[in-house]
Design a protein around this motif. Structure first.
Motif, PDB file in Angstrom:
ATOM      1  N   ALA A 109      52.351  93.550  40.406  1.00 21.89           N
ATOM      2  CA  ALA A 109      51.727  92.570  39.520  1.00 21.89           C
ATOM      3  C   ALA A 109      52.745  91.576  38.972  1.00 21.89           C
ATOM      4  O   ALA A 109      52.378  90.511  38.470  1.00 21.89           O
ATOM      5  CB  ALA A 109      51.034  93.285  38.363  1.00 21.89           C
ATOM      6  N   CYS A 110      54.043  91.882  39.094  1.00 21.93           N
ATOM      7  CA  CYS A 110      55.107  91.026  38.553  1.00 21.93           C
ATOM      8  C   CYS A 110      55.507  89.896  39.503  1.00 21.93           C
ATOM      9  O   CYS A 110      56.209  88.969  39.099  1.00 21.93           O
ATOM     10  CB  CYS A 110      56.352  91.857  38.254  1.00 21.93           C
ATOM     11  SG  CYS A 110      56.074  93.214  37.123  1.00 21.93           S
ATOM     12  N   GLU A 111      55.098  89.959  40.765  1.00 24.49           N
ATOM     13  CA  GLU A 111      55.580  89.034  41.791  1.00 24.49           C
ATOM     14  C   GLU A 111      55.378  87.561  41.462  1.00 24.49           C
ATOM     15  O   GLU A 111      56.242  86.743  41.743  1.00 24.49           O
ATOM     16  CB  GLU A 111      54.940  89.369  43.144  1.00 24.49           C
ATOM     17  CG  GLU A 111      55.464  90.664  43.719  1.00 24.49           C
ATOM     18  CD  GLU A 111      54.774  91.075  45.011  1.00 24.49           C
ATOM     19  OE1 GLU A 111      53.910  90.318  45.515  1.00 24.49           O
ATOM     20  OE2 GLU A 111      55.106  92.164  45.501  1.00 24.49           O
ATOM     21  N   ASN A 112      54.264  87.185  40.854  1.00 26.12           N
ATOM     22  CA  ASN A 112      53.990  85.771  40.580  1.00 26.12           C
ATOM     23  C   ASN A 112      54.229  85.376  39.127  1.00 26.12           C
ATOM     24  O   ASN A 112      53.867  84.275  38.720  1.00 26.12           O
ATOM     25  CB  ASN A 112      52.548  85.431  40.977  1.00 26.12           C
ATOM     26  CG  ASN A 112      52.331  85.592  42.465  1.00 26.12           C
ATOM     27  OD1 ASN A 112      53.203  85.237  43.267  1.00 26.12           O
ATOM     28  ND2 ASN A 112      51.196  86.157  42.851  1.00 26.12           N
ATOM     29  N   LYS A 115      62.325  87.274  36.226  1.00 25.23           N
ATOM     30  CA  LYS A 115      63.784  87.459  36.260  1.00 25.23           C
ATOM     31  C   LYS A 115      64.332  87.931  34.912  1.00 25.23           C
ATOM     32  O   LYS A 115      65.341  88.616  34.862  1.00 25.23           O
ATOM     33  CB  LYS A 115      64.484  86.186  36.703  1.00 25.23           C
ATOM     34  CG  LYS A 115      64.317  85.935  38.185  1.00 25.23           C
ATOM     35  CD  LYS A 115      65.114  84.749  38.650  1.00 25.23           C
ATOM     36  CE  LYS A 115      64.932  84.576  40.144  1.00 25.23           C
ATOM     37  NZ  LYS A 115      65.669  83.438  40.655  1.00 25.23           N
ATOM     38  N   VAL A 116      63.678  87.565  33.823  1.00 21.59           N
ATOM     39  CA  VAL A 116      64.106  88.035  32.498  1.00 21.59           C
ATOM     40  C   VAL A 116      63.587  89.443  32.274  1.00 21.59           C
ATOM     41  O   VAL A 116      64.318  90.331  31.844  1.00 21.59           O
ATOM     42  CB  VAL A 116      63.608  87.098  31.371  1.00 21.59           C
ATOM     43  CG1 VAL A 116      64.013  87.633  30.005  1.00 21.59           C
ATOM     44  CG2 VAL A 116      64.133  85.687  31.581  1.00 21.59           C
ATOM     45  N   CYS A 117      62.330  89.667  32.623  1.00 23.43           N
ATOM     46  CA  CYS A 117      61.711  90.972  32.432  1.00 23.43           C
ATOM     47  C   CYS A 117      62.462  92.043  33.217  1.00 23.43           C
ATOM     48  O   CYS A 117      62.747  93.114  32.711  1.00 23.43           O
ATOM     49  CB  CYS A 117      60.253  90.904  32.881  1.00 23.43           C
ATOM     50  SG  CYS A 117      59.307  92.373  32.469  1.00 23.43           S
ATOM     51  N   LYS A 139      56.800  90.896  24.836  1.00 23.45           N
ATOM     52  CA  LYS A 139      57.747  90.186  23.971  1.00 23.45           C
ATOM     53  C   LYS A 139      59.163  90.325  24.504  1.00 23.45           C
ATOM     54  O   LYS A 139      59.516  91.328  25.123  1.00 23.45           O
ATOM     55  CB  LYS A 139      57.702  90.758  22.550  1.00 23.45           C
ATOM     56  CG  LYS A 139      56.472  90.398  21.779  1.00 23.45           C
ATOM     57  CD  LYS A 139      56.615  90.840  20.348  1.00 23.45           C
ATOM     58  CE  LYS A 139      55.455  90.328  19.520  1.00 23.45           C
ATOM     59  NZ  LYS A 139      55.619  90.684  18.118  1.00 23.45           N
ATOM     60  N   ALA A 140      59.957  89.321  24.187  1.00 21.24           N
ATOM     61  CA  ALA A 140      61.375  89.364  24.533  1.00 21.24           C
ATOM     62  C   ALA A 140      62.086  90.279  23.537  1.00 21.24           C
ATOM     63  O   ALA A 140      61.798  90.249  22.331  1.00 21.24           O
ATOM     64  CB  ALA A 140      61.973  87.963  24.486  1.00 21.24           C
ATOM     65  N   VAL A 141      62.984  91.101  24.045  1.00 20.00           N
ATOM     66  CA  VAL A 141      63.738  92.039  23.211  1.00 20.00           C
ATOM     67  C   VAL A 141      65.176  92.137  23.704  1.00 20.00           C
ATOM     68  O   VAL A 141      65.483  91.754  24.835  1.00 20.00           O
ATOM     69  CB  VAL A 141      63.112  93.462  23.227  1.00 20.00           C
ATOM     70  CG1 VAL A 141      61.733  93.466  22.601  1.00 20.00           C
ATOM     71  CG2 VAL A 141      63.069  94.032  24.633  1.00 20.00           C
TER      72      VAL A 141
END
Length: 153
Positions: free
Chosen positions: A30-33, A38-40, A71-73
């Protein structure tokens, strides 16, 4: 990795609280698009390792995996508590981890198989917390409860 090194990544909003811990599982289809993949899935994160959320940033993103978004952490690798034989339980000792017992129905199973620790991987004993007093169903004796960390690669 330096124990104090912080890594910026993205986690589900529910997990985005200071002190929350997780084991990085890697990329999902599910992350491909996703525009923030790249951050996750920061290249500094290592699959199977345990991380602790140190700081939550205000940035929020839509996420196909996490209900309520993400969220960014900032995270850092964290130590793990486990049971090892007394013969290996010396502060600053590097060991190759092998679970003491494999009885899934034992009360202490989580201490023999902590999330984020892999059999055959190298760890350093940070602290000996004391004797492990639970009776092992396999009859293992002379066990210590220790805090360990991955050996930097």
């Amino acid at each position: 990795m330096d124990e104090d090194e912080k890594i910026v990544t993205i986690v589900g909003s529910i997990l985005a609280t200071e002190g929350a811990e997780f084991v990085y599982a890697g990329k999902d289809k599910a992350c491909e698009n996703c525009k923030v993949v790249k951050v996750c899935h920061n290249a500094k994160l290592k699959e199977g390792r345990r991380y602790k959320v140190c700081e939550v940033r205000k940035t929020k993103h839509e996420c196909a995996l996490h209900e309520g978004g993400a969220k960014a952490v900032e995270v850092s690798e964290t130590s793990m508590t486990c049971v090892i034989p007394t013969s290996q339980a010396t502060r600053r000792t590097r060991i190759t981890y092998k679970p003491v017992c494999d009885d899934e129905f034992c009360k202490g199973y989580a201490f023999c198989h902590p999330d984020g620790m892999e059999e055959g991987s190298r760890y350093v004993v940070l602290e000996v917390l004391g004797s492990y007093t639970e009776m092992c169903p396999k009859g293992k004796k002379n066990l210590k409860l220790v805090e360990m960390h991955n050996v930097p690669t």
